[in-house]
Design a protein around this motif. Sequence first.
Motif, PDB file in Angstrom:
ATOM      1  N   ARG A   1      28.016  18.254  -9.614  1.00 40.11           N
ATOM      2  CA  ARG A   1      29.086  18.633 -10.620  1.00 40.11           C
ATOM      3  C   ARG A   1      29.198  20.098 -10.964  1.00 40.11           C
ATOM      4  NH1 ARG A   1      34.057  18.241 -11.886  1.00 40.11           N
ATOM      5  NH2 ARG A   1      34.633  18.254 -14.041  1.00 40.11           N
ATOM      6  N   LEU A   2      28.121  20.720 -10.605  1.00 37.12           N
ATOM      7  CA  LEU A   2      28.436  22.275 -10.854  1.00 37.12           C
ATOM      8  C   LEU A   2      28.937  22.836  -9.642  1.00 37.12           C
ATOM      9  CD1 LEU A   2      24.839  22.929 -12.358  1.00 37.12           C
ATOM     10  CD2 LEU A   2      27.043  23.246 -13.337  1.00 37.12           C
ATOM     11  N   ASP A   3      28.511  21.868  -8.292  1.00 35.67           N
ATOM     12  CA  ASP A   3      29.083  22.591  -7.182  1.00 35.67           C
ATOM     13  C   ASP A   3      30.788  22.180  -7.088  1.00 35.67           C
ATOM     14  OD1 ASP A   3      29.052  23.256  -4.291  1.00 35.67           O
ATOM     15  OD2 ASP A   3      29.618  21.509  -3.910  1.00 35.67           O
ATOM     16  N   GLU A   4      31.209  21.330  -7.624  1.00 36.11           N
ATOM     17  CA  GLU A   4      32.678  20.856  -7.801  1.00 36.11           C
ATOM     18  C   GLU A   4      33.428  21.783  -8.603  1.00 36.11           C
ATOM     19  OE1 GLU A   4      32.568  16.963  -9.028  1.00 36.11           O
ATOM     20  OE2 GLU A   4      31.915  16.183  -7.319  1.00 36.11           O
ATOM     21  N   LEU A   5      32.643  22.295  -9.829  1.00 33.96           N
ATOM     22  CA  LEU A   5      33.348  23.171 -10.884  1.00 33.96           C
ATOM     23  C   LEU A   5      33.465  24.562  -9.951  1.00 33.96           C
ATOM     24  CD1 LEU A   5      31.577  22.241 -14.081  1.00 33.96           C
ATOM     25  CD2 LEU A   5      34.047  21.844 -13.456  1.00 33.96           C
ATOM     26  N   ALA A   6      32.274  24.693  -9.219  1.00 32.48           N
ATOM     27  CA  ALA A   6      32.523  26.039  -8.538  1.00 32.48           C
ATOM     28  C   ALA A   6      33.798  26.159  -7.538  1.00 32.48           C
ATOM     29  CB  ALA A   6      31.078  26.471  -7.880  1.00 32.48           C
ATOM     30  N   ALA A   7      33.713  24.994  -7.017  1.00 34.89           N
ATOM     31  CA  ALA A   7      34.875  25.061  -5.801  1.00 34.89           C
ATOM     32  C   ALA A   7      36.122  25.187  -6.541  1.00 34.89           C
ATOM     33  CB  ALA A   7      34.745  23.706  -5.168  1.00 34.89           C
ATOM     34  N   SER A   8      36.333  24.404  -7.599  1.00 30.27           N
ATOM     35  CA  SER A   8      37.493  24.570  -8.482  1.00 30.27           C
ATOM     36  C   SER A   8      37.985  26.165  -8.903  1.00 30.27           C
ATOM     37  CB  SER A   8      37.651  23.864  -9.591  1.00 30.27           C
ATOM     38  OG  SER A   8      37.314  22.440  -9.607  1.00 30.27           O
ATOM     39  N   TRP A   9      36.853  26.923  -9.254  1.00 32.11           N
ATOM     40  CA  TRP A   9      37.053  28.317  -9.570  1.00 32.11           C
ATOM     41  C   TRP A   9      37.185  29.274  -8.280  1.00 32.11           C
ATOM     42  CZ3 TRP A   9      38.240  30.214 -14.042  1.00 32.11           C
ATOM     43  CH2 TRP A   9      37.767  29.861 -15.349  1.00 32.11           C
ATOM     44  N   LEU A  10      36.665  28.712  -7.234  1.00 30.69           N
ATOM     45  CA  LEU A  10      37.292  29.381  -5.895  1.00 30.69           C
ATOM     46  C   LEU A  10      38.352  29.194  -5.621  1.00 30.69           C
ATOM     47  CD1 LEU A  10      33.801  28.934  -3.937  1.00 30.69           C
ATOM     48  CD2 LEU A  10      34.698  31.204  -5.033  1.00 30.69           C
ATOM     49  N   GLN A  11      39.044  27.896  -5.905  1.00 25.28           N
ATOM     50  CA  GLN A  11      40.620  27.439  -5.494  1.00 25.28           C
ATOM     51  C   GLN A  11      41.438  28.391  -6.459  1.00 25.28           C
ATOM     52  OE1 GLN A  11      40.417  23.402  -6.064  1.00 25.28           O
ATOM     53  NE2 GLN A  11      40.082  22.850  -3.763  1.00 25.28           N
ATOM     54  N   LEU A  12      40.864  28.498  -7.580  1.00 27.15           N
ATOM     55  CA  LEU A  12      41.736  29.332  -8.427  1.00 27.15           C
ATOM     56  C   LEU A  12      41.888  30.747  -7.943  1.00 27.15           C
ATOM     57  CD1 LEU A  12      43.557  29.505 -11.239  1.00 27.15           C
ATOM     58  CD2 LEU A  12      41.197  29.906 -12.489  1.00 27.15           C
ATOM     59  N   ALA A  13      40.659  31.205  -7.702  1.00 30.71           N
ATOM     60  CA  ALA A  13      40.617  32.836  -7.230  1.00 30.71           C
ATOM     61  C   ALA A  13      41.796  32.920  -5.984  1.00 30.71           C
ATOM     62  CB  ALA A  13      39.162  33.023  -6.794  1.00 30.71           C
ATOM     63  N   ALA A  14      41.379  31.920  -5.036  1.00 24.94           N
ATOM     64  CA  ALA A  14      42.398  32.019  -3.913  1.00 24.94           C
ATOM     65  C   ALA A  14      43.790  31.846  -4.197  1.00 24.94           C
ATOM     66  CB  ALA A  14      42.269  30.801  -3.017  1.00 24.94           C
ATOM     67  N   MET A  15      44.124  31.123  -5.207  1.00 23.58           N
ATOM     68  CA  MET A  15      45.677  31.144  -5.629  1.00 23.58           C
ATOM     69  C   MET A  15      46.182  32.210  -6.391  1.00 23.58           C
ATOM     70  SD  MET A  15      46.219  27.130  -6.759  1.00 23.58           S
ATOM     71  CE  MET A  15      45.323  27.156  -8.495  1.00 23.58           C
ATOM     72  N   LEU A  16      44.976  32.992  -7.163  1.00 20.89           N
ATOM     73  CA  LEU A  16      45.476  34.224  -7.916  1.00 20.89           C
ATOM     74  C   LEU A  16      45.544  35.220  -6.817  1.00 20.89           C
ATOM     75  CD1 LEU A  16      43.079  34.009 -10.971  1.00 20.89           C
ATOM     76  CD2 LEU A  16      45.479  33.844 -10.839  1.00 20.89           C
ATOM     77  N   LEU A  17      44.715  35.463  -5.682  1.00 21.63           N
ATOM     78  CA  LEU A  17      44.806  36.377  -4.646  1.00 21.63           C
ATOM     79  C   LEU A  17      46.168  36.474  -3.827  1.00 21.63           C
ATOM     80  CD1 LEU A  17      40.882  36.719  -3.523  1.00 21.63           C
ATOM     81  CD2 LEU A  17      42.350  38.422  -4.826  1.00 21.63           C
ATOM     82  N   GLU A  18      46.500  34.931  -3.745  1.00 19.37           N
ATOM     83  CA  GLU A  18      47.552  34.638  -2.896  1.00 19.37           C
ATOM     84  C   GLU A  18      49.025  35.205  -3.567  1.00 19.37           C
ATOM     85  OE1 GLU A  18      50.010  33.935   0.141  1.00 19.37           O
ATOM     86  OE2 GLU A  18      47.727  33.732   0.305  1.00 19.37           O
ATOM     87  N   ARG A  19      49.002  34.983  -5.006  1.00 15.97           N
ATOM     88  CA  ARG A  19      49.747  35.225  -5.866  1.00 15.97           C
ATOM     89  C   ARG A  19      50.264  36.928  -5.809  1.00 15.97           C
ATOM     90  NH1 ARG A  19      49.805  34.030 -11.993  1.00 15.97           N
ATOM     91  NH2 ARG A  19      48.553  35.623 -12.013  1.00 15.97           N
ATOM     92  N   GLU A  20      48.970  37.579  -5.997  1.00 17.72           N
ATOM     93  CA  GLU A  20      49.015  39.118  -6.020  1.00 17.72           C
ATOM     94  C   GLU A  20      49.605  39.609  -4.568  1.00 17.72           C
ATOM     95  OE1 GLU A  20      45.317  40.500  -6.476  1.00 17.72           O
ATOM     96  OE2 GLU A  20      44.911  39.693  -8.397  1.00 17.72           O
TER      97      GLU A  20
END
Length: 52
Positions: free
Chosen positions: A31-50
Amino acid sequence: MTVTADQAIANAARLLDRAEIELTNLPLMERLDELAASWLQLAAMLLERERV
């Protein structure tokens, strides 16, 4: 509150550190790994938006 890509990556790193501690609790570790993956997906989206 607005989250930055750096904060999202830091959250993922913190969760992965915690997951490494949970070697005897596989469901929590996963579960912690899944949550970490979600944060990394969010980071990727934010970087793409920038970039746009």
